[in-house]
Design a protein around this motif. Structure first.
Motif, PDB file in Angstrom:
ATOM      1  N   ILE A 140     -23.954 -51.080 -25.953  1.00 15.93           N
ATOM      2  CA  ILE A 140     -22.982 -49.986 -25.966  1.00 15.93           C
ATOM      3  C   ILE A 140     -21.893 -50.235 -24.936  1.00 15.93           C
ATOM      4  CG2 ILE A 140     -22.668 -47.520 -25.489  1.00 15.93           C
ATOM      5  CD1 ILE A 140     -25.523 -47.130 -26.743  1.00 15.93           C
ATOM      6  N   ASP A 141     -22.281 -50.711 -23.744  1.00 12.40           N
ATOM      7  CA  ASP A 141     -21.281 -51.033 -22.721  1.00 12.40           C
ATOM      8  C   ASP A 141     -20.340 -52.131 -23.197  1.00 12.40           C
ATOM      9  OD1 ASP A 141     -22.176 -49.130 -20.888  1.00 12.40           O
ATOM     10  OD2 ASP A 141     -23.582 -50.522 -19.938  1.00 12.40           O
ATOM     11  N   LEU A 142     -20.861 -53.122 -23.889  1.00 14.47           N
ATOM     12  CA  LEU A 142     -20.005 -54.170 -24.457  1.00 14.47           C
ATOM     13  C   LEU A 142     -19.014 -53.580 -25.450  1.00 14.47           C
ATOM     14  CD1 LEU A 142     -22.215 -57.315 -25.209  1.00 14.47           C
ATOM     15  CD2 LEU A 142     -20.395 -57.087 -23.519  1.00 14.47           C
ATOM     16  N   MET A 143     -19.489 -52.674 -26.286  1.00 16.38           N
ATOM     17  CA  MET A 143     -18.620 -52.027 -27.259  1.00 16.38           C
ATOM     18  C   MET A 143     -17.493 -51.262 -26.562  1.00 16.38           C
ATOM     19  SD  MET A 143     -21.634 -50.644 -29.788  1.00 16.38           S
ATOM     20  CE  MET A 143     -20.639 -49.902 -31.068  1.00 16.38           C
ATOM     21  N   ASP A 144     -17.807 -50.701 -25.395  1.00 15.11           N
ATOM     22  CA  ASP A 144     -16.833 -49.940 -24.621  1.00 15.11           C
ATOM     23  C   ASP A 144     -16.033 -50.821 -23.659  1.00 15.11           C
ATOM     24  OD1 ASP A 144     -17.636 -47.608 -25.867  1.00 15.11           O
ATOM     25  OD2 ASP A 144     -19.004 -47.013 -24.247  1.00 15.11           O
ATOM     26  N   LYS A 145     -16.260 -52.130 -23.747  1.00 16.52           N
ATOM     27  CA  LYS A 145     -15.597 -53.118 -22.892  1.00 16.52           C
ATOM     28  C   LYS A 145     -15.870 -52.882 -21.402  1.00 16.52           C
ATOM     29  CE  LYS A 145     -11.931 -54.081 -26.239  1.00 16.52           C
ATOM     30  NZ  LYS A 145     -12.738 -54.862 -27.097  1.00 16.52           N
ATOM     31  N   LYS A 146     -17.063 -52.400 -21.108  1.00 18.97           N
ATOM     32  CA  LYS A 146     -17.529 -52.227 -19.733  1.00 18.97           C
ATOM     33  C   LYS A 146     -18.442 -53.407 -19.429  1.00 18.97           C
ATOM     34  CE  LYS A 146     -17.336 -47.195 -19.894  1.00 18.97           C
ATOM     35  NZ  LYS A 146     -18.146 -45.976 -19.857  1.00 18.97           N
ATOM     36  N   PHE A 147     -17.837 -54.551 -19.217  1.00 18.06           N
ATOM     37  CA  PHE A 147     -18.575 -55.801 -19.140  1.00 18.06           C
ATOM     38  C   PHE A 147     -19.530 -55.876 -17.949  1.00 18.06           C
ATOM     39  CE2 PHE A 147     -14.542 -56.769 -21.387  1.00 18.06           C
ATOM     40  CZ  PHE A 147     -15.094 -56.924 -22.647  1.00 18.06           C
ATOM     41  N   GLY A 148     -19.118 -55.377 -16.808  1.00 11.72           N
ATOM     42  CA  GLY A 148     -19.994 -55.386 -15.629  1.00 11.72           C
ATOM     43  C   GLY A 148     -21.242 -54.545 -15.860  1.00 11.72           C
ATOM     44  N   ASP A 149     -21.053 -53.355 -16.424  1.00  8.97           N
ATOM     45  CA  ASP A 149     -22.195 -52.482 -16.734  1.00  8.97           C
ATOM     46  C   ASP A 149     -23.097 -53.137 -17.774  1.00  8.97           C
ATOM     47  OD1 ASP A 149     -21.206 -50.593 -14.969  1.00  8.97           O
ATOM     48  OD2 ASP A 149     -20.299 -49.346 -16.528  1.00  8.97           O
ATOM     49  N   ALA A 150     -22.483 -53.793 -18.748  1.00 12.51           N
ATOM     50  CA  ALA A 150     -23.267 -54.461 -19.795  1.00 12.51           C
ATOM     51  C   ALA A 150     -24.177 -55.522 -19.187  1.00 12.51           C
ATOM     52  CB  ALA A 150     -22.340 -55.075 -20.838  1.00 12.51           C
ATOM     53  N   VAL A 151     -23.629 -56.339 -18.305  1.00 17.28           N
ATOM     54  CA  VAL A 151     -24.425 -57.398 -17.670  1.00 17.28           C
ATOM     55  C   VAL A 151     -25.576 -56.783 -16.871  1.00 17.28           C
ATOM     56  CG1 VAL A 151     -24.369 -59.213 -15.909  1.00 17.28           C
ATOM     57  CG2 VAL A 151     -22.567 -59.101 -17.639  1.00 17.28           C
ATOM     58  N   GLN A 152     -25.287 -55.694 -16.153  1.00 17.97           N
ATOM     59  CA  GLN A 152     -26.356 -55.033 -15.382  1.00 17.97           C
ATOM     60  C   GLN A 152     -27.474 -54.542 -16.295  1.00 17.97           C
ATOM     61  OE1 GLN A 152     -24.279 -51.976 -13.156  1.00 17.97           O
ATOM     62  NE2 GLN A 152     -24.470 -53.180 -11.271  1.00 17.97           N
ATOM     63  N   ASN A 153     -27.101 -53.942 -17.414  1.00 18.28           N
ATOM     64  CA  ASN A 153     -28.126 -53.425 -18.325  1.00 18.28           C
ATOM     65  C   ASN A 153     -28.889 -54.548 -19.015  1.00 18.28           C
ATOM     66  OD1 ASN A 153     -27.908 -50.651 -17.839  1.00 18.28           O
ATOM     67  ND2 ASN A 153     -26.096 -50.512 -19.133  1.00 18.28           N
ATOM     68  N   PHE A 154     -28.198 -55.614 -19.374  1.00 17.51           N
ATOM     69  CA  PHE A 154     -28.900 -56.765 -19.953  1.00 17.51           C
ATOM     70  C   PHE A 154     -29.873 -57.356 -18.932  1.00 17.51           C
ATOM     71  CE2 PHE A 154     -25.058 -57.512 -22.881  1.00 17.51           C
ATOM     72  CZ  PHE A 154     -25.622 -56.762 -23.898  1.00 17.51           C
TER      73      PHE A 154
END
Length: 167
Positions: A140-154
């Motif tokens: 979802i963060d990737l979809m929202d282009k929140k790349f830093g948050d996406a990496v943290q969640n992954f």
């Protein structure tokens, strides 16, 4: 089993492990049916897989089997029935993390990103080790282009299940 229980009574995991082993022995007769259902599901032969999953679920009430039943209904075009099964299990308290995750994954696939995110956040709020929810929050963060948050969640996802590799 009795010998193992007497030999290591101070190991807190032992009773749960022995329970799983006993259940596995008890339900071994269902494995061929379950393997057949899994094979058919992977081949997208949902109409054939569904009754097999349902027969297994009658004896082995596991959340992941219920999720497969719901996914069969959804794949066959009966979204309402599939989701109703999951929601009923979740509301009755019979569901597990996997049931909730299946509901929120469905919402995400249907484009209801905000509801899905709210649901996945609820899951990780109650179960910090819910690796699949962390992964989906990363998506979802990737979809929202929140790349830093996406990496943290992954990263959180992999911390709780190092061998997790979505496919």
């Amino acid at each position: 089993f009795e010998k193992a229980e007497k030999f290591n009574p101070e190991i807190p995991e032992l009773p749960d492990t022995l329970k799983v082993v006993r259940e596995n022995i008890q339900y071994a007769k269902l494995l061929p049916q379950l393997k057949s259902a899994e094979r058919l599901f992977k081949q997208a032969r949902y109409r054939e897989a569904l009754p097999r999953y349902e027969r297994v679920y009658k004896e082995l009430k596991r959340p992941l089997i219920l999720v497969k039943i719901a996914n069969c209904h959804i794949a066959l075009g009966d979204d309402a029935k599939g989701i109703a099964l999951l929601e009923e299990a979740e509301q009755s308290g019979a569901g597990d993390v996997e049931v909730s995750e299946a509901i929120y994954n469905y919402l995400l696939n249907k484009g209801e990103k905000a509801k899905a995110k709210e649901g996945f956040l609820k899951v990780v709020g109650a179960n910090k080790d819910a690796y699949y929810s962390w992964y989906k929050l990363g998506v979802i963060d990737l979809m929202d282009k929140k790349f830093g948050d996406a990496v943290q969640n992954f990263n959180r996802s992999v911390v709780f299940k190092p061998a997790f590799a979505p496919g």
